[in-house]
Scaffold this active site. Structure first.
Site, PDB file in Angstrom:
ATOM      1  N   LYS A 173     -16.184  20.017 -13.842  1.00 48.26           N
ATOM      2  CA  LYS A 173     -15.683  19.514 -12.644  1.00 48.26           C
ATOM      3  C   LYS A 173     -16.062  18.211 -12.922  1.00 48.26           C
ATOM      4  O   LYS A 173     -16.991  17.716 -12.442  1.00 48.26           O
ATOM      5  CB  LYS A 173     -16.009  20.138 -11.222  1.00 48.26           C
ATOM      6  CG  LYS A 173     -15.065  19.591 -10.126  1.00 48.26           C
ATOM      7  CD  LYS A 173     -15.505  19.489  -8.811  1.00 48.26           C
ATOM      8  CE  LYS A 173     -16.144  18.269  -8.684  1.00 48.26           C
ATOM      9  NZ  LYS A 173     -15.163  17.138  -8.658  1.00 48.26           N
ATOM     10  N   GLU A 249     -29.789  16.025 -12.407  1.00 46.63           N
ATOM     11  CA  GLU A 249     -29.625  14.786 -12.852  1.00 46.63           C
ATOM     12  C   GLU A 249     -29.498  13.876 -11.716  1.00 46.63           C
ATOM     13  O   GLU A 249     -28.283  13.686 -11.597  1.00 46.63           O
ATOM     14  CB  GLU A 249     -29.098  14.412 -14.073  1.00 46.63           C
ATOM     15  CG  GLU A 249     -29.489  15.099 -15.415  1.00 46.63           C
ATOM     16  CD  GLU A 249     -30.884  14.625 -16.050  1.00 46.63           C
ATOM     17  OE1 GLU A 249     -31.089  13.472 -16.033  1.00 46.63           O
ATOM     18  OE2 GLU A 249     -31.705  15.644 -16.460  1.00 46.63           O
ATOM     19  N   CYS A 284     -27.608   4.969 -13.004  1.00 49.46           N
ATOM     20  CA  CYS A 284     -28.662   5.635 -12.347  1.00 49.46           C
ATOM     21  C   CYS A 284     -29.881   4.921 -12.818  1.00 49.46           C
ATOM     22  O   CYS A 284     -30.946   5.129 -11.906  1.00 49.46           O
ATOM     23  CB  CYS A 284     -28.582   6.936 -12.413  1.00 49.46           C
ATOM     24  SG  CYS A 284     -28.390   7.414 -14.290  1.00 49.46           S
ATOM     25  N   GLU A 384     -31.434   4.172  -2.870  1.00 49.81           N
ATOM     26  CA  GLU A 384     -30.771   3.855  -4.085  1.00 49.81           C
ATOM     27  C   GLU A 384     -29.393   3.265  -3.833  1.00 49.81           C
ATOM     28  O   GLU A 384     -28.529   3.691  -2.797  1.00 49.81           O
ATOM     29  CB  GLU A 384     -30.417   5.017  -4.918  1.00 49.81           C
ATOM     30  CG  GLU A 384     -29.467   4.640  -6.243  1.00 49.81           C
ATOM     31  CD  GLU A 384     -28.916   5.933  -6.878  1.00 49.81           C
ATOM     32  OE1 GLU A 384     -28.473   6.778  -6.277  1.00 49.81           O
ATOM     33  OE2 GLU A 384     -29.129   5.917  -8.047  1.00 49.81           O
TER      34      GLU A 384
END
Ligand code: NAD
Length: 485
Positions: A173, A249, A284, A384
């Site tokens: 996906k 992750e 990231c 973040e």
């Protein structure tokens, strides 16, 4: 505008769908792709087909077949780098040079994993004269690969390639924002190789319906997820009733430590690339916290200001652009919100220049910014942001650098810039993060494991450990005492 259908391999069942969603170009708001919206029913059928293919084909047992299919896939990808990179820029907004690198680098990743497909091996043990054991390494079964939009080709292949090498079937996906380019890559695997029908199933649709359906499905054996921490937490929770394995992750707030003796000619351009121009900071591992030794703070900030001022912002397809738009409107609004917060709570050190007037109004363009003097509990310094927003803090000595670097709930990546090998070792060993780069940044190799410490994830991807994530071991014990009488 390109209307997609879901690719199926020869002999596979065509997929019926009756609704679509659109992808817009982040540089101008135009619709570029129309994608089938799949639902729980599609997931259910794909899981049945994948389970059937695992039982009914040689895939799980035949490393030679897997290697052959993966090498065919790599060759096809290599032949199609340019059109796939273009589609990647149209959907994600990233610079065409970066998109080309992203696609071409995955050719090698697939080839590396094709090699591993023939070396999935366990161990044997002699446990006494009459007892012998084999620890066999077997595939997990049916994997759900769920990937994000920022490096959609890389991050899908980073999980799918070792999952296939290890002999699994997979439902894949991709993020909706970049589903077209993901389907382009999957089409090459499904339609242009000898992969047996039923082994791989693209699933396009929203995370909350199609994604969630995979997470809770009892026929899925493992989730390999890359994305936001909060989604990762939800996935872990929702996978628990069926006790699936999860590999996560997740996000980061990575520090770059620049010591007084660092080579600033190297450190400053590396920083500018890693937090501003690469994917417009939507990566990231982006070094969103700069920790600089106090004695060079002024000099580094002066150079940073000069470097940011020269960044040319524009459409990723224009080869003169050095920083593209943000991928989504949500991300654009989030970055503007944090930029306003930075002006309110801290001091603008560099960036924040007005945008060129000729940029399309519907483009998600923002100015890169660097702030200092923020309060320690500022969410700018804690969360973040996933955009071209840098926070600067000064330190004195290694202990303070290490304490500041580790003062975060994340632990994805980090860097140390110094010419002193002792400082480099000391700081690298003490930083709690899955990756530490010394005098460099954002270097990735198929051979080398990556992953998060703390809340940046669970498990490791790439390398041998990445292959082993997609396997489970089985202990088989032979009792060789001959029958009596
Ligand atoms: P996201 O978590 O919103 O989405 C990632 C994927 O999960 C998408 O395919 C989405 O449709 C799906 N999803 C969403 N909700 C779901 C649910 N409830 N169940 C199942 N699937 C669901 O992340 P994003 O916005 O696409 O990506 C940005 C994030 O990814 C950032 O936090 C970034 O740090 C992280 N990221 C991490 C790495 C890494 O290697 N650690 C790499 C790239 C990006």
């Amino acid at each position: 505008m390109k209307t997609y259908k879901i690719p199926v391999c020869n002999g596979g069942e065509n997929i019926v769908h009756d609704s679509y969603f659109d992808i817009t170009n982040p540089a101008n708001g135009d619709i570029v792709s129309r994608i089938p919206k799949m639902t729980e029913g599609h997931v259910d059928r794909a899981v049945s087909a994948a389970t059937g293919a695992m039982a009914g084909t040689d895939w799980a047992h035949d490393g030679v077949l897997r290697a052959k299919v993966m090498l065919q896939w790599a060759d096809k990808l290599e032949e199609n780098i340019a059109p796939i990179a273009r589609q990647l820029t149209l959907e994600n907004g990233k610079l065409i040079g970066e998109a080309t690198y992203e696609v071409s680098s995955q050719v090698g990743v697939i080839r590396y994993n094709a090699g591993l497909a023939r070396t999935v091996s366990g161990r044997s043990h002699s446990l006494g004269r009459d007892s012998f054991a084999v620890v066999a390494r077997e595939p997990m079964g049916v994997i759900a690969v769920i990937s994000p939009w920022n490096w959609p080709v890389t991050l899908m292949i980073r999980d799918l390639a070792p999952a296939l090498a290890a002999g699994n079937a997979a439902l894949v996906k991709p993020a909706s924002q970049t589903a077209g380019v993901s389907l382009d890559v999957l089409r090459l695997l499904l339609e242009e190789t000898d992969i047996p029908p039923g082994i791989v199933h693209p699933i396009t649709g929203s995370g909350r319906s199609a994604g969630q359906a995979m997470v809770v499905h009892p026929g899925i054996d493992m989730i390999a997820f890359t994305g936001d921490c909060s989604t990762g937490r939800n996935i872990m929770r929702d996978a628990s009733p069926t006790l699936k394995k999860v590999a996560l992750e997740l996000g980061g707030k990575s520090p770059m430590v620049v010591c007084a003796d660092a080579d600033l000619d190297k450190a400053v351009p590396t920083l500018v690339s890693a937090i501003f121009t690469t994917t417009s900071g939507q990566i990231c591992t982006a070094p969103s916290r700069l920790l600089v030794e106090r004695s060079i703070e002024d000099e580094l900030c002066r150079r940073l200001k000069e470097a940011i001022a020269t960044i040319r912002i524009g459409d990723g397809l224009d080869r003169a652009s050095q920083m593209g738009p943000l991928t989504t409107r949500d991300q654009y609004e989030k970055v503007l919100k944090f930029t306003e917060m930075g002006h309110r709570e801290g001091h603008l050190v560099a960036g924040g220049e007005p945008l060129p007037e000729d940029l399309p109004a519907k483009g998600n363009f923002v100015a890169p910014v660097a702030f200092a003097n923020l309060p320690n509990d500022s969410s700018l310094d804690r969360e973040e942001i996933f955009g071209p927003v840098l926070i600067i803090k000064a330190f004195e000595g290694d202990d303070e650098a290490i304490a500041l670097a580790n003062d975060t709930e994340f632990g994805l990546a980090s860097a140390v810039f110094t010419e002193n090998v002792h400082r480099a070792w000391r700081i690298s060993r003490a930083i709690k993060a899955g990756t530490v780069w010394v005098n460099t940044y954002n270097r990735f190799y198929p051979e080398v494991e990556v992953g998060g410490y703390k809340q940046s994830g669970i498990g490791r991807m790439a390398g041998l450990d990445g292959l082993h994530e997609f396997t489970q071991t089985k202990f088989i014990n032979f009792d060789s005492i001959p029958p009596q009488g």
